[in-house]
Enzyme design. Structure first.
Site, PDB file in Angstrom:
ATOM      1  CD  GLU A   1      -3.202  -1.039   0.340  1.00  0.00           C
ATOM      2  OE1 GLU A   1      -3.254   0.055  -0.156  1.00  0.00           O
ATOM      3  OE2 GLU A   1      -3.917  -1.946   0.322  1.00  0.00           O
TER       4      GLU A   1
ATOM      5  CB  CYS B   1      -1.911   7.128   0.762  1.00  0.00           C
ATOM      6  SG  CYS B   1      -3.400   6.466   1.705  1.00  0.00           S
TER       7      CYS B   1
HETATM    8  P1  NAD Z   1       8.093   5.547   4.585  1.00  0.00           P
HETATM    9  O1  NAD Z   1       8.150   4.543   3.591  1.00  0.00           O
HETATM   10  O2  NAD Z   1       9.159   6.496   4.940  1.00  0.00           O
HETATM   11  O3  NAD Z   1       7.984   4.559   6.004  1.00  0.00           O
HETATM   12  C1  NAD Z   1       7.139   3.380   6.200  1.00  0.00           C
HETATM   13  C2  NAD Z   1       7.376   2.189   6.879  1.00  0.00           C
HETATM   14  O4  NAD Z   1       8.356   1.453   6.230  1.00  0.00           O
HETATM   15  C3  NAD Z   1       8.293   2.825   8.572  1.00  0.00           C
HETATM   16  O5  NAD Z   1       7.842   1.904   9.456  1.00  0.00           O
HETATM   17  C4  NAD Z   1       9.663   2.432   7.930  1.00  0.00           C
HETATM   18  O6  NAD Z   1      10.288   2.317   9.193  1.00  0.00           O
HETATM   19  C5  NAD Z   1       9.601   1.448   7.156  1.00  0.00           C
HETATM   20  N1  NAD Z   1      10.759   1.141   6.118  1.00  0.00           N
HETATM   21  C6  NAD Z   1      11.337   2.266   5.483  1.00  0.00           C
HETATM   22  N2  NAD Z   1      12.279   1.683   4.727  1.00  0.00           N
HETATM   23  C7  NAD Z   1      12.175   0.393   4.603  1.00  0.00           C
HETATM   24  C8  NAD Z   1      12.803  -0.748   4.100  1.00  0.00           C
HETATM   25  N3  NAD Z   1      13.886  -0.633   3.427  1.00  0.00           N
HETATM   26  N4  NAD Z   1      12.520  -1.864   4.469  1.00  0.00           N
HETATM   27  C9  NAD Z   1      11.696  -2.290   5.366  1.00  0.00           C
HETATM   28  N5  NAD Z   1      10.999  -1.239   5.936  1.00  0.00           N
HETATM   29  C10 NAD Z   1      11.173   0.133   5.666  1.00  0.00           C
HETATM   30  O7  NAD Z   1       6.439   6.110   4.721  1.00  0.00           O
HETATM   31  P2  NAD Z   1       5.989   7.338   5.745  1.00  0.00           P
HETATM   32  O8  NAD Z   1       6.704   8.502   5.292  1.00  0.00           O
HETATM   33  O9  NAD Z   1       5.796   6.616   7.062  1.00  0.00           O
HETATM   34  O10 NAD Z   1       4.344   7.324   4.829  1.00  0.00           O
HETATM   35  C11 NAD Z   1       4.302   8.077   4.124  1.00  0.00           C
HETATM   36  C12 NAD Z   1       3.969   7.242   2.613  1.00  0.00           C
HETATM   37  O11 NAD Z   1       3.139   6.145   2.911  1.00  0.00           O
HETATM   38  C13 NAD Z   1       3.300   8.168   1.732  1.00  0.00           C
HETATM   39  O12 NAD Z   1       4.017   7.665   0.485  1.00  0.00           O
HETATM   40  C14 NAD Z   1       2.032   7.719   1.691  1.00  0.00           C
HETATM   41  O13 NAD Z   1       1.191   7.954   0.316  1.00  0.00           O
HETATM   42  C15 NAD Z   1       2.185   6.196   2.084  1.00  0.00           C
HETATM   43  N6  NAD Z   1       0.753   5.462   2.390  1.00  0.00           N
HETATM   44  C16 NAD Z   1       0.238   4.890   1.433  1.00  0.00           C
HETATM   45  C17 NAD Z   1      -1.024   4.172   2.149  1.00  0.00           C
HETATM   46  C18 NAD Z   1      -1.861   3.310   1.076  1.00  0.00           C
HETATM   47  O14 NAD Z   1      -2.741   2.546   1.642  1.00  0.00           O
HETATM   48  N7  NAD Z   1      -1.537   3.338  -0.161  1.00  0.00           N
HETATM   49  C19 NAD Z   1      -1.554   4.570   3.194  1.00  0.00           C
HETATM   50  C20 NAD Z   1      -0.642   5.486   3.938  1.00  0.00           C
HETATM   51  C21 NAD Z   1       0.457   5.795   3.703  1.00  0.00           C
END
Ligand code: NAD
Length: 508
Positions: free
Chosen positions: A261, A295
């Protein structure tokens, strides 16, 4: 906030690792959670160590061997009680979410309500995990399919829905018979700890084995541990497209399953046949709600050229009435960005807009002064662009709204679909022909297509998710539960012969 923290059992220093009602000690780093609302330290959290991680996985493997044999409706009964506990804690948890993440109080309460709704949905689902029966081509044979749990579900979640994303996954995964290990965003660890404490009581009271609900906290390294771990058959990851691509490669490398997601870049088409009052409210809420950190936030507006001037001037005046400030005050419409890094990204995007020829209809900027001392308050802005400039193709997680003109509905749909992401989309129109075109296979290429509502604010009853760089996953309602189970096709021969499929003769 002090009272709320103590009622939610959040201490000055907290363990970040739990297997249900037990909390584990750790020799790893201590990290802090600061509120973007006032910049103050809320509390510290002990990161999960690698030893903690191993213990959690071991406990969840043991728990799975017990939990999967509980009848699904009995597992549903536990989820029902979790929904009741969340209802009892709605106000406190909603306030903590608003304070730790920076979204408005109404949206904080809304997030908890969404968790309660998915509990209700999952309870009903616990009596409906059904498969199909098929007619066999062979005489005296019966064919059917059934669904089994997967095992450990690893949940990696983003900061912007610090609790709801976890609940969409866990409530379904649990009624399906899985156990869950949650790695929340390192930016919102206290909300995760509060959720785990609320449900820990329900689990303990019902003698649910330790390990069914596990929490590990820390940075991306812990997410990487989950992605690489062959003991975790499904990784459900919510966050940026960058993160999703990294997780997808690791999990695919071991032929595990992913539910992704990821980022969105959502547009609303405003037709000349739109009800402009509905359009204004839908667009403004979608663009500035959660300070543009959903998102599904509205990022692009594609407006028919004949109403472009009229609609943009109404938008400009609506933006002039927006109140930006402490999200815990209900009179404010816009709260904060999550942290200084997010503010930097917003400022970089403003610079790129200037360089790429975007024209500001409402100027952006970082707010200064005592009321904004955390440095995380920014102005929602509107930028006129001629089509999808490079910066427009990119998801900036901030309240920046791009507006562009279109001539024909086909042009509008092409503009809408031209970005790499495919999460949510909407058309504002009372014209049946263009609405149906937008919803047809020649129309929106997104996972969500709305008519006369904005792109954000989905209900839990539908499957939620998007295409292309949004990752293709579906969570929450409809048949999204199937992602948390494995399908088994069973054929039973109750006759006295062994006829082979496709009429093959094999005589020995
Ligand atoms: P992010 O990608 O920075 O982090 C999300 C999670 O992933 C955190 O828990 C982080 O620690 C972990 N993470 C980061 N790099 C990783 C890796 N290489 N391997 C494993 N885990 C890793 O995102 P964010 O800033 O917390 O959230 C914002 C983003 O999330 C936006 O792009 C938004 O559109 C998206 N989002 C999407 C949905 C959806 O349903 N499509 C819902 C909510 C947020």
């Amino acid at each position: 906030m002090k009272t709320i923290l103590s009622q939610l059992n959040i201490k000055a220093q907290n363990s970040g690792t739990s297997t249900g009602s037990n909390w584990l000690a750790s020799n790893a780093n201590l990290f802090a959670s600061y509120s973007p609302v006032d910049g103050k330290l809320i509390a510290d959290v002990k990161e999960s160590s690698l030893e903690n991680y191993e213990e959690v996985i071991k406990k969840s493997q043991e728990a799975y061997d017990v939990w999967k044999f509980w009848p699904a409706p009995k597992r549903g009964e536990i989820v029902k009680q979790i929904g009741q506990e969340l209802t009892a804690h709605k106000s406190m948890l909603g306030k903590l979410i608003a304070y730790e993440m920076g979204k408005s109080l109404q949206e904080g309460y809304g997030e908890v309500q969404e968790m309660i709704d998915i509990c209700d949905f999952a309870v009903g689902l616990s009596r409906q995990l059904h498969g199909l029966t098929m007619h066999s081509e062979r005489p005296e044979h019966r064919m059917y399919e059934q669904w089994h749990p997967l095992g450990i579900v690893g949940i990696i979640s983003s900061f912007n829905f610090p609790a709801a994303v976890w609940s969409w996954n866990t409530m379904l995964a649990w009624v399906c018979g899985n156990v869950c290990v949650w790695k929340p965003s390192e930016k919102t660890p206290l909300t995760a700890i509060a959720c785990q404490k609320i449900i820990g009581n329900v689990f303990a009271a019902n003698e649910v084995p330790e390990g069914v609900s596990c929490l590990i906290t820390g940075g991306r390294e812990l997410g990487e541990c989950l992605s690489k771990d062959t003991r975790v058959p499904l990784i459900s990851a919510t966050g940026s497209t960058r993160m999703g691509k990294e997780v997808a490669v690791k999990v695919a490398g071991r032929l595990g399953k992913t539910l992704l997601e990821l980022g969105g870049n959502n547009a609303v088409i405003v037709s000349k046949d739109a009800d402009l009052d509905i359009a204004i409210t839908g667009v403004v809420f979608g663009a500035v709600g959660t300070a543009g950190q959903r998102c599904t936030s509205v990022r692009r507006l594609i407006i028919h050229e004949s109403i472009y001037e009229k609609f943009t001037s109404r938008l400009i005046s609506a933006y002039a009435h927006l109140k930006i400030g402490d999200p815990l005050l209900e009179s404010n419409h816009v709260g904060t960005l999550i942290d200084q890094d997010a503010v930097k990204n917003y400022c970089n995007a403003l610079e790129a807009i200037e360089q790429q020829g975007g024209k500001f209809l409402v100027k952006g900027g970082v707010l200064e002064g005592k009321a904004y001392q955390s440095g995380c308050y920014v102005k929602p802005c509107i930028v006129a662009v001629s089509g999808n400039l490079p910066i427009v193709m990119h998801e900036t997680f901030a309240p920046i709204l791009y507006v562009m003109k279109y001539k024909t509905i086909q042009d509008a749909i092409s503009l809408q679909n031209a970005v790499p992401q495919g999460l949510s989309s909407a058309i504002m129109s009372l014209n049946l022909r263009e609405v149906e075109l937008f919803l047809s296979s020649k129309g929106s290429d997104c996972g969500i297509a709305n008519v006369n509502i904005g792109t954000s604010g989905a209900e839990i009853g539908g499957a939620f998710g998007g295409e292309k760089e949004t990752g293709g996953g579906r969570e929450s309602g409809s048949d999204a539960w199937k992602a948390y189970m494995r399908r088994q096709t069973c054929t039973i021969n109750y006759g006295e012969k062994l006829p082979l499929a496709q009429g093959i003769n094999f005589n020995i």
